[in-house]
Design an enzyme around this catalytic site. Structure first.
Site, PDB file in Angstrom:
ATOM      1  N   ARG A 250      58.366  12.622  57.830  1.00 31.79           N
ATOM      2  CA  ARG A 250      57.860  13.884  58.370  1.00 31.79           C
ATOM      3  C   ARG A 250      56.327  13.846  58.433  1.00 31.79           C
ATOM      4  NH1 ARG A 250      59.619  19.380  55.489  1.00 31.79           N
ATOM      5  NH2 ARG A 250      57.991  18.919  53.993  1.00 31.79           N
TER       6      ARG A 250
ATOM      7  N   LYS B 164      65.889  22.329  54.200  1.00 32.52           N
ATOM      8  CA  LYS B 164      66.049  23.789  54.191  1.00 32.52           C
ATOM      9  C   LYS B 164      65.643  24.425  55.518  1.00 32.52           C
ATOM     10  CE  LYS B 164      63.173  24.581  50.800  1.00 32.52           C
ATOM     11  NZ  LYS B 164      62.787  23.272  50.290  1.00 32.52           N
TER      12      LYS B 164
ATOM     13  N   ARG C   7      55.050  18.475  44.151  1.00 34.16           N
ATOM     14  CA  ARG C   7      55.990  19.489  44.640  1.00 34.16           C
ATOM     15  C   ARG C   7      57.378  19.267  44.056  1.00 34.16           C
ATOM     16  NH1 ARG C   7      55.029  18.199  50.530  1.00 34.16           N
ATOM     17  NH2 ARG C   7      56.906  19.394  50.949  1.00 34.16           N
TER      18      ARG C   7
ATOM     19  N   ARG D  10      61.394  31.169  44.444  1.00 33.80           N
ATOM     20  CA  ARG D  10      61.182  29.847  43.858  1.00 33.80           C
ATOM     21  C   ARG D  10      60.847  29.886  42.385  1.00 33.80           C
ATOM     22  NH1 ARG D  10      58.737  25.415  47.776  1.00 33.80           N
ATOM     23  NH2 ARG D  10      59.185  26.655  49.581  1.00 33.80           N
TER      24      ARG D  10
ATOM     25  N   ARG E 269      51.917  17.107  58.193  1.00 32.72           N
ATOM     26  CA  ARG E 269      51.683  18.221  57.271  1.00 32.72           C
ATOM     27  C   ARG E 269      50.767  17.760  56.141  1.00 32.72           C
ATOM     28  NH1 ARG E 269      56.801  21.722  55.286  1.00 32.72           N
ATOM     29  NH2 ARG E 269      55.763  21.428  53.290  1.00 32.72           N
TER      30      ARG E 269
HETATM   31  P1  ADP Z   1      58.751  22.359  50.797  1.00 27.29           P
HETATM   32  O1  ADP Z   1      59.818  23.165  50.157  1.00 27.29           O
HETATM   33  O2  ADP Z   1      59.285  21.264  51.663  1.00 27.29           O
HETATM   34  O3  ADP Z   1      57.738  21.865  49.805  1.00 27.29           O
HETATM   35  P2  ADP Z   1      57.724  24.742  52.198  1.00 27.29           P
HETATM   36  O4  ADP Z   1      57.272  24.745  53.605  1.00 27.29           O
HETATM   37  O5  ADP Z   1      58.906  25.561  51.863  1.00 27.29           O
HETATM   38  O6  ADP Z   1      57.899  23.223  51.817  1.00 27.29           O
HETATM   39  O7  ADP Z   1      56.493  25.229  51.271  1.00 27.29           O
HETATM   40  C1  ADP Z   1      55.221  24.647  51.379  1.00 27.29           C
HETATM   41  C2  ADP Z   1      54.275  25.225  50.321  1.00 27.29           C
HETATM   42  O8  ADP Z   1      54.137  26.653  50.513  1.00 27.29           O
HETATM   43  C3  ADP Z   1      54.722  25.092  48.875  1.00 27.29           C
HETATM   44  O9  ADP Z   1      54.435  23.821  48.332  1.00 27.29           O
HETATM   45  C4  ADP Z   1      53.919  26.228  48.211  1.00 27.29           C
HETATM   46  O10 ADP Z   1      52.555  25.874  48.040  1.00 27.29           O
HETATM   47  C5  ADP Z   1      53.981  27.325  49.258  1.00 27.29           C
HETATM   48  N1  ADP Z   1      55.154  28.207  49.038  1.00 27.29           N
HETATM   49  C6  ADP Z   1      56.210  28.367  49.873  1.00 27.29           C
HETATM   50  N2  ADP Z   1      57.100  29.249  49.367  1.00 27.29           N
HETATM   51  C7  ADP Z   1      56.598  29.652  48.173  1.00 27.29           C
HETATM   52  C8  ADP Z   1      57.056  30.532  47.158  1.00 27.29           C
HETATM   53  N3  ADP Z   1      58.216  31.193  47.261  1.00 27.29           N
HETATM   54  N4  ADP Z   1      56.276  30.702  46.059  1.00 27.29           N
HETATM   55  C9  ADP Z   1      55.112  30.058  45.944  1.00 27.29           C
HETATM   56  N5  ADP Z   1      54.624  29.198  46.837  1.00 27.29           N
HETATM   57  C10 ADP Z   1      55.354  28.992  47.959  1.00 27.29           C
END
Ligand code: ADP
Length: 186
Positions: free
Chosen positions: A122, A8, A139, A83, A128
């Protein structure tokens, strides 16, 4: 949209650049706040490290503030938001207020085995904190439970564009551009 590791963030940057709009990544904003040690970062970190979603109220108000910034007035691309079904409703309210509308919801689909492989890679490169195997599994589980249902919501609204996320980064970008019916920059 897409499960963790679907690509993404990578694709969001290309699409946003193409349209000359900001790519707003909730994950990136949270990570920036964590590294700056802000109160928001302190609040978010414990959820992120465990692979849990940050509570909706926190995420919603962050997005609300971000799309109020001047650079987002002509439009924006959201990466990692909404989400949850509650976030879908909040977003509807926010853009009802700002006068924006959703043009498309792009979902990247990628096979589970490939996802794990990408995330472990990654982890080795970027380090990370939430790319460890247990946290990645959590996740993925949350994505299936809370986020995947959004696909049907947006399909019903006629906004959904499903893209095969397998293959080279460039190929995926071209598929997205083709589906959005734009001519890619050379
Ligand atoms: P990925 O989708 O690869 O897990 P992201 O960088 O998009 O990684 O998100 C990392 C973390 O940030 C998520 O696991 C969550 O803890 C938090 N996060 C990101 N976007 C949201 C959201 N819309 N609602 C709740 N938590 C979020």
């Amino acid at each position: 949209m897409g499960p963790p590791g679907a690509g993404k963030g990578t694709q969001a940057k290309f699409v946003a650049q193409h349209f000359g709009i900001p790519a707003i990544s909730t994950g990136d904003i949270f990570r920036a706040n964590v590294s700056e040690g802000t109160p928001l970062g302190k609040e978010a970190q414990r959820y992120m490290d465990a692979g849990e979603y940050v509570p909706d109220e926190v995420t919603n108000s962050m997005v609300r503030n971000r799309i109020d910034e001047p650079d987002a007035v002509p439009g924006f691309l959201l990466d990692g938001y909404p989400r949850t079904l509650a976030q879908v409703e909040e977003l509807d309210g926010m853009i009802g207020f700002t006068g924006h509308r959703l043009d498309a919801v792009v979902v990247l689909t990628v096979d589970d085995d490939v996802l794990v492989e990408r995330l472990l890679q990654r982890a080795a490169v970027e380090g990370r904190a939430d790319d460890t195997e247990d946290v990645v599994r959590r996740r993925q589980e949350l994505y299936g439970e809370q986020t995947a249902p959004l696909i049907e919501v947006y399909r019903d609204r006629g906004l959904l564009i499903e893209i095969d996320g397998l293959g080279e980064v460039d190929d995926v970008t071209q598929r997205i551009f083709a589906a959005l019916d734009v001519i890619p920059e050379s």
